[in-house]
Design a protein around this motif. Structure first.
Motif, PDB file in Angstrom:
ATOM      1  N   LYS A 253       0.793  -1.218   0.000  1.00  0.00           N
ATOM      2  CA  LYS A 253       0.000   0.000   0.000  1.00  0.00           C
ATOM      3  C   LYS A 253       0.831   1.277   0.000  1.00  0.00           C
ATOM      4  O   LYS A 253       0.278   2.365  -0.196  1.00  0.00           O
ATOM      5  N   ASP A 254       2.122   1.168   0.268  1.00  0.00           N
ATOM      6  CA  ASP A 254       2.939   2.378   0.237  1.00  0.00           C
ATOM      7  C   ASP A 254       4.311   2.051  -0.343  1.00  0.00           C
ATOM      8  O   ASP A 254       4.630   0.900  -0.632  1.00  0.00           O
ATOM      9  N   GLY A 255       5.107   3.101  -0.510  1.00  0.00           N
ATOM     10  CA  GLY A 255       6.412   2.940  -1.119  1.00  0.00           C
ATOM     11  C   GLY A 255       6.433   3.504  -2.521  1.00  0.00           C
ATOM     12  O   GLY A 255       5.381   3.683  -3.162  1.00  0.00           O
ATOM     13  N   PRO A 256       7.618   3.817  -3.048  1.00  0.00           N
ATOM     14  CA  PRO A 256       7.718   4.411  -4.382  1.00  0.00           C
ATOM     15  C   PRO A 256       7.452   3.403  -5.488  1.00  0.00           C
ATOM     16  O   PRO A 256       7.649   2.199  -5.324  1.00  0.00           O
ATOM     17  N   GLN A 257       7.014   3.913  -6.620  1.00  0.00           N
ATOM     18  CA  GLN A 257       6.796   3.061  -7.787  1.00  0.00           C
ATOM     19  C   GLN A 257       8.120   2.724  -8.483  1.00  0.00           C
ATOM     20  O   GLN A 257       8.238   1.691  -9.144  1.00  0.00           O
ATOM     21  N   GLU A 258       9.092   3.627  -8.354  1.00  0.00           N
ATOM     22  CA  GLU A 258      10.414   3.415  -8.951  1.00  0.00           C
ATOM     23  C   GLU A 258      11.491   3.738  -7.915  1.00  0.00           C
ATOM     24  O   GLU A 258      11.324   4.671  -7.117  1.00  0.00           O
ATOM     25  N   VAL A 259      12.575   2.957  -7.949  1.00  0.00           N
ATOM     26  CA  VAL A 259      13.752   3.254  -7.134  1.00  0.00           C
ATOM     27  C   VAL A 259      14.969   3.255  -8.051  1.00  0.00           C
ATOM     28  O   VAL A 259      15.162   2.319  -8.842  1.00  0.00           O
ATOM     29  N   HIS A 260      15.777   4.297  -7.952  1.00  0.00           N
ATOM     30  CA  HIS A 260      16.993   4.433  -8.747  1.00  0.00           C
ATOM     31  C   HIS A 260      18.183   4.630  -7.798  1.00  0.00           C
ATOM     32  O   HIS A 260      18.057   5.279  -6.755  1.00  0.00           O
ATOM     33  N   LEU A 261      19.317   4.089  -8.175  1.00  0.00           N
ATOM     34  CA  LEU A 261      20.564   4.311  -7.435  1.00  0.00           C
ATOM     35  C   LEU A 261      21.606   4.868  -8.395  1.00  0.00           C
ATOM     36  O   LEU A 261      21.884   4.264  -9.443  1.00  0.00           O
ATOM     37  N   ILE A 262      22.187   6.017  -8.041  1.00  0.00           N
ATOM     38  CA  ILE A 262      23.282   6.611  -8.808  1.00  0.00           C
ATOM     39  C   ILE A 262      24.580   6.369  -8.049  1.00  0.00           C
ATOM     40  O   ILE A 262      24.738   6.824  -6.907  1.00  0.00           O
ATOM     41  N   LEU A 263      25.491   5.635  -8.656  1.00  0.00           N
ATOM     42  CA  LEU A 263      26.790   5.345  -8.062  1.00  0.00           C
ATOM     43  C   LEU A 263      27.817   6.298  -8.669  1.00  0.00           C
ATOM     44  O   LEU A 263      28.061   6.285  -9.879  1.00  0.00           O
ATOM     45  N   LEU A 264      28.427   7.110  -7.813  1.00  0.00           N
ATOM     46  CA  LEU A 264      29.312   8.190  -8.271  1.00  0.00           C
ATOM     47  C   LEU A 264      30.777   7.864  -8.022  1.00  0.00           C
ATOM     48  O   LEU A 264      31.153   7.415  -6.940  1.00  0.00           O
ATOM     49  N   ASP A 265      31.595   8.122  -9.043  1.00  0.00           N
ATOM     50  CA  ASP A 265      33.047   7.998  -8.899  1.00  0.00           C
ATOM     51  C   ASP A 265      33.633   9.336  -8.431  1.00  0.00           C
ATOM     52  O   ASP A 265      34.028   9.489  -7.279  1.00  0.00           O
ATOM     53  N   ASN A 266      33.694  10.326  -9.309  1.00  0.00           N
ATOM     54  CA  ASN A 266      34.186  11.668  -8.994  1.00  0.00           C
ATOM     55  C   ASN A 266      35.533  11.641  -8.274  1.00  0.00           C
ATOM     56  O   ASN A 266      35.700  12.233  -7.201  1.00  0.00           O
ATOM     57  N   GLY A 267      36.513  10.953  -8.856  1.00  0.00           N
ATOM     58  CA  GLY A 267      37.858  10.947  -8.306  1.00  0.00           C
ATOM     59  C   GLY A 267      38.150   9.853  -7.314  1.00  0.00           C
ATOM     60  O   GLY A 267      39.302   9.690  -6.880  1.00  0.00           O
ATOM     61  N   ARG A 268      37.141   9.085  -6.933  1.00  0.00           N
ATOM     62  CA  ARG A 268      37.369   8.039  -5.939  1.00  0.00           C
ATOM     63  C   ARG A 268      38.279   6.932  -6.475  1.00  0.00           C
ATOM     64  O   ARG A 268      39.029   6.328  -5.715  1.00  0.00           O
TER      65      ARG A 268
END
Length: 479
Positions: free
Chosen positions: A287-302
Motif C-alpha cells: 500500500k505504500d512505497g515508491p513506484q520506482e527506485v533508482h541508485l546513482i553510483l558516483l566515482d568523482n575521483g574516488r
C-alpha cells in the motif's frame, strides 16, 4: 539555493580562516559545540577495550570491502536489478546530475524533496535542478536552515552547527511567510516541520543518500533521526538514491558494526531513531512505497584514491564527523573556511581526489598533525600519514615518481625547494654539518641579550635550584 564557496590555493583558505578567527562569538559557538560532541562520544565509548575491538572490526570490514570493491559493485548492481532497482553509473558530478534530471524529465516531475545527502552537496545537485526549472527542497532541518540562508553546510553531520538560535529565528522570520520572530527552539523546529510536511505529499521525487549498500542482498541502508529520510524514500512516487562507489559492503552482517560505530561516533547515540533498509520499489499488493527506485553510483575521483595502495584508506570513511569534532583547527575556523563540501581532516584528505590537488592542497597543511583525528576515527584511517603524503605530493616535481595525483606539484616553489635542497646537502655530509653548526653557534651574539619579557611570563615547572636546596634542608631538619 546552497552557496558554493570557491577555494583558491593558499590565499582563499587563509582569508576565510582569518575571518572566523576575528569573530570571537563564532569561535565560542564552535568550541562549545565541539566540546559537547566530544563528551557525548566519550560517554558512548566508556569501555576502552570494547571501543578498540569495535574499531578493529570496523577497519577490517571496510578494508575487506575495498579490497573486493570491483566485484562487490558488480554484485550490488546485479542484486539491486533483480530487486527492481535501476542502477546508474556516473563518473563526474555533471553525469550524476544529468542522470537525475533525465529521471525527472521522463516522469514529468517538477518537485524534489531531499533527505540528507553529502554526495548531493558534492555534485551541487540543488543548483543543477534549479537551473533546469525544478524545485529541490532540503527536508533535514539543518540542511533546510542553510538552504534558506543560501549557505553550504559547515559540518557533514550537523549542517547548521555554525548558527545560533537567534540567527535561525531571524532567518525564519525573514524567509518563511507568516512566521513571527521567536527564539523558542521547539517553536522553531515546529515551524520547519509545518513547512516541510506538506512538501512531502507534493513532491514527485524523493532523493536520499546511502550510508551502507549491501552487495549480497541488494539493500540500501539509511540512518537518520528526524523521519524525513523515511518520508523521502516512501511518500513520493520515485525514489532516487545517490552515493559514492566506496559505500558498499559484502554482507548484511557487516552493517551492524558499521552503524554502531557511525552513530556513537557522530552524535553520541547508541542508535539513531530511524534505520531504513531499502531493497526495491513497491511490490504488488503493498500500500505504500515508491513506484520506482533508482541508485546513482558516483566515482568523482574516488578511483584515483582507490588505485593508490596508501591513499585507498581514505575511502574507508563512514562519514561520522568525529575527526572534525576533535580537530583543533576545525574547532577554531569552522567548516566554511575550508571551501569544500567535506571540511576538517576528512575533507583535507578526500577533497584532493574530488577536486584536484591544485585547488585543495592548502587543506593538507591546515593541520597540526596532533593525531587526534586518527585516534578517534572509528575505522582507523591513518589521517595524519595521508596528510603528510598529500603535502609531499603538493610539493613534488611534476616529472618525478613522487607526483602521482591530479595536481601534484601545485605548491612547489623554487625558493622553498632550493632551501630544502641546501638543508639536505648540509645534513647529509658530516663536514658541512659541523661547519654549519660552527657558524650558527657564532650567531649567538645576534640574539637579544635582554629576554626578560619572555622569562617573566614563564612559570617555572620546578623550584629554582637554590630554593630546592632550602626545601631539602628544611625537610632534613624536621627529620
Amino acid at each position: 539555493m546552497s552557496r558554493v564557496i570557491p577555494i583558491e590555493p593558499t590565499e582563499g583558505f587563509k582569508a576565510r580562516a582569518r575571518g572566523v578567527l576575528d569573530d570571537p562569538a563564532q569561535r565560542r559557538n564552535f568550541r562549545g559545540a565541539m566540546d559537547y560532541l566530544q563528551s557525548k562520544r566519550r560517554a558512548q565509548f566508556a569501555d576502552e577495550d570494547e571501543l578498540q575491538g569495535l574499531r578493529e572490526l570496523g577497519e577490517q570490514i571496510r578494508r575487506h570491502s575495498l579490497a573486493h570493491l570491483p566485484r562487490l559493485l558488480e554484485q550490488l548492481e546485479a542484486r539491486l536489478s533483480a530487486n527492481g532497482v535501476q542502477v546508474h553509473w556516473a563518473q563526474t558530478p555533471a553525469e550524476a546530475n544529468a542522470i537525475a534530471l533525465g529521471i525527472a524529465q521522463r516522469a514529468q516531475a517538477r518537485r524534489i524533496i531531499k533527505g540528507k545527502s553529502m554526495v548531493s552537496e558534492e555534485v551541487h545537485f540543488n543548483h543543477a535542478m534549479e537551473e533546469a526549472g525544478l524545485e529541490a527542497l532540503e527536508s533535514d532541518m539543518g540542511e533546510y536552515i542553510v538552504q534558506l540562508a543560501g549557505e553550504a553546510p559547515s559540518h557533514i553531520i550537523m549542517p547548521a552547527i555554525h548558527k545560533t538560535k537567534q540567527e535561525i529565528a531571524e532567518l525564519f522570520a525573514r524567509e518563511v511567510p507568516g512566521v513571527s520572530y521567536t527564539e523558542d527552539v521547539d517553536a522553531l523546529i515546529d515551524i520547519g516541520r509545518r513547512v516541510l510536511r506538506s512538501k512531502f505529499a507534493q513532491a514527485d521525487i524523493g532523493l536520499s543518500g546511502v550510508n551502507v549498500a549491501v552487495a549480497e542482498t541488494g539493500t540500501l541502508c539509511l540512518v537518520e533521526n528526524e523521519g524525513n529520510g523515511r518520508m523521502c524514500t516512501t511518500v513520493p512516487r520515485i525514489h532516487v538514491a545517490i552515493t559514492g562507489i566506496e559505500k558498499v559492503v559484502e554482507k548484511l552482517e557487516h552493517v551492524p558494526p558499521i552503524l554502531s560505530l557511525l552513530t556513537r561516533s557522530a552524535t553520541g547515540q547508541s542508535v539513531t531513531t530511524y534505520v531504513n533498509m531499502i531493497s526495491g520499489p513497491r511490490r504488488p499488493g503493498e500500500k505504500d512505497g515508491p513506484q520506482e527506485v533508482h541508485l546513482i553510483l558516483l566515482d568523482n575521483g574516488r578511483t584515483q584514491a582507490y588505485a593508490d595502495e596508501q591513499l585507498r584508506a581514505t575511502l574507508q570513511c563512514i562519514r561520522c564527523g568525529a575527526c572534525m569534532n576533535h580537530c583543533p583547527v576545525y574547532a577554531r575556523v569552522g567548516g566554511h573556511a575550508y571551501g569544500t563540501t567535506y571540511p576538517g581532516p576528512i575533507g583535507a584528505i578526500i577533497s584532493p581526489h574530488l577536486q584536484g590537488l591544485e585547488s585543495t592542497y592548502p587543506l593538507a597543511f591546515a593541520s597540526t598533525l596532533c593525531g587526534a583525528c586518527t585516534e578517534v576515527c572509528p575505522v582507523k584511517i591513518p589521517i595524519t600519514d595521508l596528510l603528510v603524503r598529500l603535502r609531499n605530493e603538493a610539493q613534488a616535481r611534476p616529472d618525478s615518481g613522487d607526483a602521482t595525483l591530479r595536481g601534484s606539484g601545485a605548491a612547489r616553489s623554487l625558493k622553498v625547494s632550493a632551501t630544502w635542497s641546501v638543508w639536505a646537502q648540509v645534513y647529509g655530509r658530516l663536514g658541512l654539518y659541523k661547519l654549519a653548526s660552527w657558524f650558527m653557534s657564532r650567531g649567538r651574539a645576534l640574539s637579544p641579550t635582554d629576554q626578560g619579557a619572555w622569562t617573566r611570563s614563564r612559570v617555572p615547572l620546578v623550584p629554582a635550584p637554590k630554593r630546592l636546596r632550602d626545601l631539602l634542608k628544611e625537610r632534613n631538619s624536621h627529620e
